[in-house]
Design a protein around this motif. Structure first.
Motif, PDB file in Angstrom:
ATOM      1  N   LEU A  18       0.816  -1.206   0.000  1.00 42.49           N
ATOM      2  CA  LEU A  18       0.000   0.000   0.000  1.00 42.49           C
ATOM      3  C   LEU A  18       0.853   1.260   0.000  1.00 42.49           C
ATOM      4  N   GLU A  19       1.977   1.235   0.718  1.00 38.01           N
ATOM      5  CA  GLU A  19       2.840   2.413   0.792  1.00 38.01           C
ATOM      6  C   GLU A  19       3.824   2.493  -0.371  1.00 38.01           C
ATOM      7  N   GLY A  20       3.893   1.456  -1.200  1.00 36.93           N
ATOM      8  CA  GLY A  20       4.851   1.469  -2.293  1.00 36.93           C
ATOM      9  C   GLY A  20       6.276   1.269  -1.827  1.00 36.93           C
ATOM     10  N   GLY A  21       6.457   0.597  -0.694  1.00 41.58           N
ATOM     11  CA  GLY A  21       7.788   0.318  -0.158  1.00 41.58           C
ATOM     12  C   GLY A  21       8.205  -1.114  -0.424  1.00 41.58           C
ATOM     13  N   GLU A  22       9.487  -1.372  -0.264  1.00 44.27           N
ATOM     14  CA  GLU A  22       9.991  -2.718  -0.525  1.00 44.27           C
ATOM     15  C   GLU A  22       9.598  -3.707   0.563  1.00 44.27           C
ATOM     16  N   ARG A  23       9.499  -3.224   1.803  1.00 41.79           N
ATOM     17  CA  ARG A  23       9.299  -4.143   2.915  1.00 41.79           C
ATOM     18  C   ARG A  23       8.792  -3.364   4.123  1.00 41.79           C
ATOM     19  N   ALA A  24       8.085  -4.055   5.007  1.00 38.27           N
ATOM     20  CA  ALA A  24       7.611  -3.456   6.246  1.00 38.27           C
ATOM     21  C   ALA A  24       7.955  -4.358   7.419  1.00 38.27           C
TER      22      ALA A  24
ATOM     23  N   TRP B 286      18.643  10.178   5.937  1.00 44.54           N
ATOM     24  CA  TRP B 286      17.363   9.582   5.553  1.00 44.54           C
ATOM     25  C   TRP B 286      16.223  10.504   5.952  1.00 44.54           C
ATOM     26  N   LEU B 287      15.120  10.419   5.228  1.00 39.65           N
ATOM     27  CA  LEU B 287      13.886  11.108   5.600  1.00 39.65           C
ATOM     28  C   LEU B 287      12.859  10.079   6.034  1.00 39.65           C
ATOM     29  N   ALA B 288      12.381  10.198   7.279  1.00 39.21           N
ATOM     30  CA  ALA B 288      11.320   9.340   7.801  1.00 39.21           C
ATOM     31  C   ALA B 288      10.067  10.176   8.007  1.00 39.21           C
ATOM     32  N   VAL B 289       8.934   9.656   7.562  1.00 37.87           N
ATOM     33  CA  VAL B 289       7.672  10.396   7.622  1.00 37.87           C
ATOM     34  C   VAL B 289       6.642   9.597   8.410  1.00 37.87           C
ATOM     35  N   ASP B 290       6.118  10.210   9.456  1.00 39.50           N
ATOM     36  CA  ASP B 290       4.989   9.633  10.174  1.00 39.50           C
ATOM     37  C   ASP B 290       3.736   9.929   9.352  1.00 39.50           C
ATOM     38  N   ASN B 291       3.146   8.885   8.781  1.00 36.05           N
ATOM     39  CA  ASN B 291       1.997   9.018   7.876  1.00 36.05           C
ATOM     40  C   ASN B 291       0.689   8.670   8.567  1.00 36.05           C
ATOM     41  N   CYS B 292       0.676   8.804   9.897  1.00 35.26           N
ATOM     42  CA  CYS B 292      -0.476   8.367  10.680  1.00 35.26           C
ATOM     43  C   CYS B 292      -1.743   9.113  10.284  1.00 35.26           C
ATOM     44  N   PHE B 293      -1.683  10.440  10.109  1.00 33.89           N
ATOM     45  CA  PHE B 293      -2.887  11.228   9.879  1.00 33.89           C
ATOM     46  C   PHE B 293      -3.528  10.938   8.526  1.00 33.89           C
ATOM     47  N   CYS B 294      -2.737  10.600   7.536  1.00 36.22           N
ATOM     48  CA  CYS B 294      -3.291  10.375   6.197  1.00 36.22           C
ATOM     49  C   CYS B 294      -3.517   8.905   5.885  1.00 36.22           C
ATOM     50  N   SER B 295      -2.562   8.081   6.260  1.00 30.13           N
ATOM     51  CA  SER B 295      -2.524   6.677   5.859  1.00 30.13           C
ATOM     52  C   SER B 295      -2.259   6.600   4.359  1.00 30.13           C
ATOM     53  N   PRO B 296      -1.905   5.422   3.848  1.00 34.53           N
ATOM     54  CA  PRO B 296      -1.672   5.317   2.399  1.00 34.53           C
ATOM     55  C   PRO B 296      -2.931   5.520   1.562  1.00 34.53           C
ATOM     56  N   ALA B 297      -4.085   5.609   2.202  1.00 31.95           N
ATOM     57  CA  ALA B 297      -5.302   5.909   1.451  1.00 31.95           C
ATOM     58  C   ALA B 297      -5.279   7.321   0.877  1.00 31.95           C
ATOM     59  N   LEU B 298      -4.558   8.230   1.537  1.00 33.94           N
ATOM     60  CA  LEU B 298      -4.533   9.627   1.097  1.00 33.94           C
ATOM     61  C   LEU B 298      -3.141  10.116   0.725  1.00 33.94           C
ATOM     62  N   GLN B 299      -2.091   9.450   1.180  1.00 36.01           N
ATOM     63  CA  GLN B 299      -0.733   9.965   0.951  1.00 36.01           C
ATOM     64  C   GLN B 299       0.271   8.812   0.978  1.00 36.01           C
ATOM     65  N   ARG B 300       1.203   8.828   0.042  1.00 34.37           N
ATOM     66  CA  ARG B 300       2.270   7.818  -0.026  1.00 34.37           C
ATOM     67  C   ARG B 300       3.613   8.550  -0.058  1.00 34.37           C
ATOM     68  N   PRO B 301       4.205   8.795   1.106  1.00 41.46           N
ATOM     69  CA  PRO B 301       5.405   9.620   1.189  1.00 41.46           C
ATOM     70  C   PRO B 301       6.589   9.106   0.379  1.00 41.46           C
TER      71      PRO B 301
ATOM     72  N   THR C 251      -2.563   1.711  15.180  1.00 42.86           N
ATOM     73  CA  THR C 251      -3.666   1.861  16.117  1.00 42.86           C
ATOM     74  C   THR C 251      -4.740   2.802  15.574  1.00 42.86           C
ATOM     75  N   LYS C 252      -4.323   3.747  14.741  1.00 45.32           N
ATOM     76  CA  LYS C 252      -5.221   4.812  14.307  1.00 45.32           C
ATOM     77  C   LYS C 252      -6.019   4.388  13.066  1.00 45.32           C
ATOM     78  N   PHE C 253      -5.783   5.017  11.934  1.00 47.33           N
ATOM     79  CA  PHE C 253      -6.629   4.783  10.767  1.00 47.33           C
ATOM     80  C   PHE C 253      -6.469   3.392  10.168  1.00 47.33           C
ATOM     81  N   LEU C 254      -5.293   2.771  10.316  1.00 47.36           N
ATOM     82  CA  LEU C 254      -5.126   1.442   9.718  1.00 47.36           C
ATOM     83  C   LEU C 254      -6.084   0.441  10.349  1.00 47.36           C
ATOM     84  N   ASP C 255      -6.253   0.506  11.666  1.00 53.16           N
ATOM     85  CA  ASP C 255      -7.286  -0.299  12.310  1.00 53.16           C
ATOM     86  C   ASP C 255      -8.645   0.342  12.055  1.00 53.16           C
TER      87      ASP C 255
END
Length: 391
Positions: free
Chosen positions: A72-78, A177-192, A205-209
């Motif tokens: 969903l985030e377009g990353g290689e791994r989580a 490195w640039l690290a982005v807390d994407n909690c407020f948007c989630s990958p539904a609205l933003q893919r950093p 805990t937030k929007f993903l759940d």
């Protein structure tokens, strides 16, 4: 899978189907896994073979959640963790060391500010705080030992917007490195990652759940670097439980329909709040009045579900609003299908010093609403009543 739309990936990515051909993701509630022989056990524990051994670091349900979120985030791994704060902790303590330096936004979640201000210096990691939106301040704060830029965008609770491409360019220019807390948007609205970020951090805990059920966190990024974080999490143990991963998988399946509707509700609520005589200012990226509105609309597909606003009359007036809502839930959590309200200065950011809160722009009259899926007219009616209550 990579050619599928994100709405489909949220439902189908990362599935592992067992011999029983289950349709829904399976929940593997076990602490350990059997091996066929001592030789197989040796090769599994050494990493020569891939497979499941012990649920602190290998569990099929957790793996499904990790794979789906990475897609969903377009990353290689989580790598998944027990909470959002555990994810930030794992990112920093696995990749940085004593003598390293972080440049961070001064507009961060209260617990993140506490970690950066009070915990990291004990381990020799230096942190400089700068205004989120001032690229020149980020450039000026870089040192020879700078290893990481850390931001959340939109910020908590004032919804300031970071220029992700601009920050990525500065960070990479200096080998950071640039690290982005994407909690407020989630990958539904933003893919950093699409805007140059190296890592995306989540409080799942937030929007993903999305239903206020379980705690969880995650870091998404390049495979080689996530491997280092995985090894740290494997040893230190801040891992996500299989049950929580199973719940989060179901949350991801409805992520887009939830967050897109919540954002639409939030925009309508923010527009109404702007017209209310008791409100001096509304903070919402979807409003044309927001100072980074155009940037937000380039990076995000909608304004998000968080609306913050200043009530005239300071803390007393703000507390009256909180105390007199009857529909909106009084809690510091966010991202739920049920709308929530909190007074940041005395809850989420209450452990900060008054000076730190003032620097972050968190006043006594500020309230934050996480807009849910109720009918927006019912939310407006609830706030109309609570704003009309007199001292």
């Amino acid at each position: 899978m990579s050619t599928l739309h994100p709405h489909t990936l949220a439902i189908r990515a990362g599935r592992q189907i067992s011999e029983f051909n289950e349709h829904s993701p399976a929940l593997y509630l076990t602490s350990s896994f059997l091996t066929e022989s001592a030789d197989e056990a040796m090769r599994l524990f050494s990493g020569e073979l891939s497979g499941n051994t012990y649920s602190r670091f290998t569990n099929p349900t957790v793996s499904m959640f990790q794979d789906r979120l990475a897609a969903l985030e377009g990353g290689e791994r989580a790598i998944a963790t027990a909470s959002g704060m555990a994810a930030i902790h794992a990112l920093i303590f696995s990749l940085l060391k004593a003598g390293d330096h972080i440049v961070a936004s001064q507009s961060l979640f209260g617990a993140t500010l506490q970690m950066f201000s009070n915990l990291l210096p004990k381990f020799g990691i230096e942190v400089s705080f700068v205004p989120l939106t001032d690229l020149s301040a980020w450039q000026a704060a870089v040192k020879d030992n700078t290893k990481l830029f850390f931001v959340e965008t939109p910020s908590n609770p004032l919804t300031d917007i970071a220029d992700l491409a601009g920050l990525a360019a500065i960070a990479h220019q200096h080998g950071a490195w640039l690290a982005v807390d994407n909690c407020f948007c989630s990958p539904a609205l933003q893919r950093p990652i699409e805007h140059g970020a190296d890592f995306v951090v989540h409080s799942a805990t937030k929007f993903l759940d999305g239903h206020g059920r379980v705690l969880g966190g995650a870091v998404v990024g390049p495979d080689a670097l996530i491997e280092q974080i995985y090894l740290y999490v494997r040893t230190a143990g801040p891992t996500l439980s299989a049950f929580n991963a199973w719940v989060l998988l179901s949350g991801l399946e409805t992520l887009f329909v939830r967050v897109e509707k919540q954002a639409a509700n939030a925009l309508a609520l923010a527009q109404w709040l702007e017209t209310h005589p008791m409100i001096s200012r509304v903070y919402y990226p979807g409003l044309a009045s927001h100072p980074q509105h155009e940037l937000a609309m380039r990076q995000q597909s909608a304004g998000g579900a968080i609306v913050s606003f200043e009530v005239k009359g300071g803390r007393d007036a703000a507390w009256r609003v909180v105390d007199n809502v009857s529909l909106i839930s009084r809690t510091g959590n966010l991202g739920d299908v049920k709308s929530t309200i909190t007074h940041p200065a005395t809850t989420t950011h209450g452990r900060l010093t008054p000076e730190a809160r003032a620097k972050a722009g968190i006043g006594e009259g500020l309230l934050r609403i996480s807009v849910g899926l109720e009918h927006v007219n019912d939310l407006i009616q609830d706030l109309t009543h609570s704003l009309a209550v007199e001292a």
